[in-house]
Write a protein that holds these residues in place. Structure first.
Motif, PDB file in Angstrom:
ATOM      1  N   THR A  19       0.832  -1.202   0.000  1.00 34.74           N
ATOM      2  CA  THR A  19       0.000   0.000   0.000  1.00 34.74           C
ATOM      3  C   THR A  19       0.867   1.253   0.000  1.00 34.74           C
ATOM      4  O   THR A  19       0.711   2.138  -0.846  1.00 34.74           O
ATOM      5  N   GLY A  20       1.791   1.324   0.948  1.00 34.27           N
ATOM      6  CA  GLY A  20       2.655   2.496   1.033  1.00 34.27           C
ATOM      7  C   GLY A  20       3.684   2.545  -0.079  1.00 34.27           C
ATOM      8  O   GLY A  20       3.953   3.604  -0.651  1.00 34.27           O
ATOM      9  N   GLY A  21       4.261   1.384  -0.399  1.00 34.65           N
ATOM     10  CA  GLY A  21       5.299   1.346  -1.421  1.00 34.65           C
ATOM     11  C   GLY A  21       4.787   1.713  -2.796  1.00 34.65           C
ATOM     12  O   GLY A  21       5.419   2.484  -3.528  1.00 34.65           O
ATOM     13  N   LEU A  22       3.637   1.183  -3.172  1.00 34.16           N
ATOM     14  CA  LEU A  22       3.080   1.480  -4.490  1.00 34.16           C
ATOM     15  C   LEU A  22       2.577   2.915  -4.564  1.00 34.16           C
ATOM     16  O   LEU A  22       2.655   3.557  -5.616  1.00 34.16           O
ATOM     17  N   ARG A  23       2.084   3.432  -3.449  1.00 38.22           N
ATOM     18  CA  ARG A  23       1.651   4.840  -3.422  1.00 38.22           C
ATOM     19  C   ARG A  23       2.851   5.760  -3.652  1.00 38.22           C
ATOM     20  O   ARG A  23       2.781   6.712  -4.435  1.00 38.22           O
ATOM     21  N   PRO A  50       0.661 -11.274   4.714  1.00 36.31           N
ATOM     22  CA  PRO A  50       0.282 -12.004   3.497  1.00 36.31           C
ATOM     23  C   PRO A  50      -0.576 -11.196   2.530  1.00 36.31           C
ATOM     24  O   PRO A  50      -0.408 -11.302   1.313  1.00 36.31           O
ATOM     25  N   ALA A  51      -1.464 -10.352   3.064  1.00 34.75           N
ATOM     26  CA  ALA A  51      -2.322  -9.547   2.183  1.00 34.75           C
ATOM     27  C   ALA A  51      -1.487  -8.510   1.421  1.00 34.75           C
ATOM     28  O   ALA A  51      -1.689  -8.300   0.214  1.00 34.75           O
ATOM     29  N   GLU A  52      -0.563  -7.872   2.126  1.00 31.36           N
ATOM     30  CA  GLU A  52       0.303  -6.886   1.480  1.00 31.36           C
ATOM     31  C   GLU A  52       1.246  -7.570   0.483  1.00 31.36           C
ATOM     32  O   GLU A  52       1.508  -7.055  -0.601  1.00 31.36           O
ATOM     33  N   ASP A  53       1.768  -8.751   0.869  1.00 29.11           N
ATOM     34  CA  ASP A  53       2.645  -9.498  -0.033  1.00 29.11           C
ATOM     35  C   ASP A  53       1.917  -9.825  -1.334  1.00 29.11           C
ATOM     36  O   ASP A  53       2.460  -9.650  -2.436  1.00 29.11           O
ATOM     37  N   ALA A  54       0.686 -10.299  -1.211  1.00 26.20           N
ATOM     38  CA  ALA A  54      -0.089 -10.669  -2.403  1.00 26.20           C
ATOM     39  C   ALA A  54      -0.373  -9.451  -3.273  1.00 26.20           C
ATOM     40  O   ALA A  54      -0.294  -9.518  -4.501  1.00 26.20           O
ATOM     41  N   LYS A  55      -0.695  -8.343  -2.618  1.00 25.27           N
ATOM     42  CA  LYS A  55      -0.989  -7.112  -3.371  1.00 25.27           C
ATOM     43  C   LYS A  55       0.229  -6.658  -4.160  1.00 25.27           C
ATOM     44  O   LYS A  55       0.124  -6.237  -5.321  1.00 25.27           O
ATOM     45  N   LEU A  56       1.416  -6.780  -3.552  1.00 27.79           N
ATOM     46  CA  LEU A  56       2.635  -6.366  -4.241  1.00 27.79           C
ATOM     47  C   LEU A  56       2.947  -7.313  -5.401  1.00 27.79           C
ATOM     48  O   LEU A  56       3.287  -6.877  -6.501  1.00 27.79           O
ATOM     49  N   GLU A  58       0.845  -9.081  -7.101  1.00 29.45           N
ATOM     50  CA  GLU A  58      -0.160  -8.972  -8.158  1.00 29.45           C
ATOM     51  C   GLU A  58      -0.175  -7.612  -8.843  1.00 29.45           C
ATOM     52  O   GLU A  58      -0.861  -7.436  -9.861  1.00 29.45           O
ATOM     53  N   SER A  59       0.595  -6.673  -8.330  1.00 28.52           N
ATOM     54  CA  SER A  59       0.598  -5.320  -8.893  1.00 28.52           C
ATOM     55  C   SER A  59       1.286  -5.258 -10.252  1.00 28.52           C
ATOM     56  O   SER A  59       1.036  -4.336 -11.041  1.00 28.52           O
ATOM     57  N   GLY A  60       2.170  -6.212 -10.517  1.00 26.75           N
ATOM     58  CA  GLY A  60       2.950  -6.176 -11.742  1.00 26.75           C
ATOM     59  C   GLY A  60       4.160  -5.265 -11.666  1.00 26.75           C
ATOM     60  O   GLY A  60       4.925  -5.153 -12.637  1.00 26.75           O
ATOM     61  N   MET A  61       4.361  -4.605 -10.540  1.00 24.86           N
ATOM     62  CA  MET A  61       5.508  -3.718 -10.365  1.00 24.86           C
ATOM     63  C   MET A  61       6.777  -4.546 -10.148  1.00 24.86           C
ATOM     64  O   MET A  61       6.826  -5.377  -9.250  1.00 24.86           O
ATOM     65  N   PRO A  62       7.812  -4.366 -10.970  1.00 32.10           N
ATOM     66  CA  PRO A  62       9.085  -5.058 -10.709  1.00 32.10           C
ATOM     67  C   PRO A  62       9.665  -4.598  -9.370  1.00 32.10           C
ATOM     68  O   PRO A  62       9.784  -3.393  -9.119  1.00 32.10           O
ATOM     69  N   VAL A  63      10.013  -5.568  -8.508  1.00 33.05           N
ATOM     70  CA  VAL A  63      10.442  -5.267  -7.145  1.00 33.05           C
ATOM     71  C   VAL A  63      11.804  -5.894  -6.875  1.00 33.05           C
ATOM     72  O   VAL A  63      12.067  -7.042  -7.266  1.00 33.05           O
ATOM     73  N   TYR A  64      12.644  -5.150  -6.174  1.00 31.42           N
ATOM     74  CA  TYR A  64      13.914  -5.640  -5.649  1.00 31.42           C
ATOM     75  C   TYR A  64      13.932  -5.367  -4.154  1.00 31.42           C
ATOM     76  O   TYR A  64      13.252  -4.459  -3.668  1.00 31.42           O
ATOM     77  N   VAL A  65      14.703  -6.146  -3.423  1.00 30.20           N
ATOM     78  CA  VAL A  65      14.813  -5.986  -1.972  1.00 30.20           C
ATOM     79  C   VAL A  65      16.267  -5.681  -1.630  1.00 30.20           C
ATOM     80  O   VAL A  65      17.182  -6.295  -2.193  1.00 30.20           O
ATOM     81  N   HIS A  66      16.475  -4.756  -0.717  1.00 26.78           N
ATOM     82  CA  HIS A  66      17.827  -4.485  -0.219  1.00 26.78           C
ATOM     83  C   HIS A  66      17.953  -5.112   1.163  1.00 26.78           C
ATOM     84  O   HIS A  66      17.156  -4.840   2.049  1.00 26.78           O
TER      85      HIS A  66
END
Length: 279
Positions: A19-23, A50-56, A58-66
């Motif tokens: 929610t916060g990251g995509l915003r 789990p809900a936030e994980d699924a939303k991220l 399913e968003s289609g946004m390419p994500v990387y983790v540091h």
């Protein structure tokens, strides 16, 4: 979009990872994002939502983790070494849960022990973590440092021995930070310097570059200081990023800013990079 690079940034998360990251991503115009899944300056291993994980996912946004900044597989302190293993294992698992393409980890320092001992530790403790990553899991992206102290990997030439210590594992990739490379002695402020640096990277680690941290530098080339600056406001200069995006070794590799400031400055940096890319 007239070039293959995605351009985005490390996002400030408030109100949930997705929610916060995509915003924040939408606010700054990011086409990809990088996030933390743990406290970057601590050893805690928080569970995901789990809900936030699924939303991220399913968003289609390419994500990387540091991964956390404290991680150091070259440390002579056993507690640091043990915590590094636990944090990277946890971060790789969390990366898989959110559908991340890669997990960035700093390449570490020997601190006060001989370099060869630190490299043996690296092999002993990091290679098994690479083996644990499934075929569909995120790559582990090794980020060379700015060269201060007893860093195990700073210059492009250091990458070869580092990968060799890990048996050139297929899940080991490279995240090149432009500020780090510049501070370590690669003069990216000139077209010739960009060509030399990325040609060398293509030779020592062909096909391994998976992410570029696009940061200008507050300090001159070779300073060995890790101080990021906004795009075009530092010693590297804006044109260098256009030269990088045109180099074949960087083809298709996302650029992620980690520059100072908040949304307004991050939006400005991303817009600058998009203009240099040709939108």
């Amino acid at each position: 979009m007239t070039a293959s690079q995605l351009i985005g940034g490390h996002v400030l998360v408030s109100g949930g990872l997705a929610t916060g990251g995509l915003r924040y991503a939408a606010d700054i115009g990011a086409e990809m994002i990088q996030v933390f899944v743990t406290n970057p300056r601590g050893w805690a291993l928080p569970a995901g939502n789990p809900a936030e994980d699924a939303k991220l996912r399913e968003s289609g946004m390419p994500v990387y983790v540091h991964a956390a900044y404290l991680v150091n597989f070259g440390s002579p302190t056993q507690a640091t070494l043990d915590n590094s293993v636990a944090v990277v294992r946890h971060t790789l698992r969390r990366g898989a849960e959110i559908g991340a393409l890669g997990v960035v980890v700093h390449t570490g320092s020997a601190v006060s022990q001989p370099r060869e001992d630190a490299m043996r530790q690296l092999r002993e403790h990091l290679l098994p973590l690479l083996d644990e990553i499934g075929d569909d899991g995120p790559d582990l992206l090794l980020e060379p440092m700015a060269g201060q102290g007893q860093m195990l990997c700073a210059t492009v030439q250091d990458i070869g021995p580092y990968l060799e210590a890990l048996d050139h594992h297929p899940k080991a990739g490279i995240c090149l930070d432009t500020c780090h490379a510049f501070s370590a002695g690669h003069d990216l402020s000139t077209p010739a310097g960009v060509t030399e640096t990325f040609d060398a990277l293509g030779e020592v680690a062909p096909g391994r570059l998976k992410l570029i941290h696009a940061n200008d530098s507050k300090d001159p080339c070779g300073s060995k200081k890790d101080r990021h600056e906004n795009i075009g406001a530092g010693h590297i200069g804006a044109q260098a990023f256009a030269d990088i995006m045109r180099h074949p070794v960087a083809a298709g590799v996302p650029l992620c800013i980690e520059t100072p400031g908040k949304a307004d400055k991050h939006r400005e940096d991303i817009e600058t990079l998009k203009k240099l890319r040709g939108r």
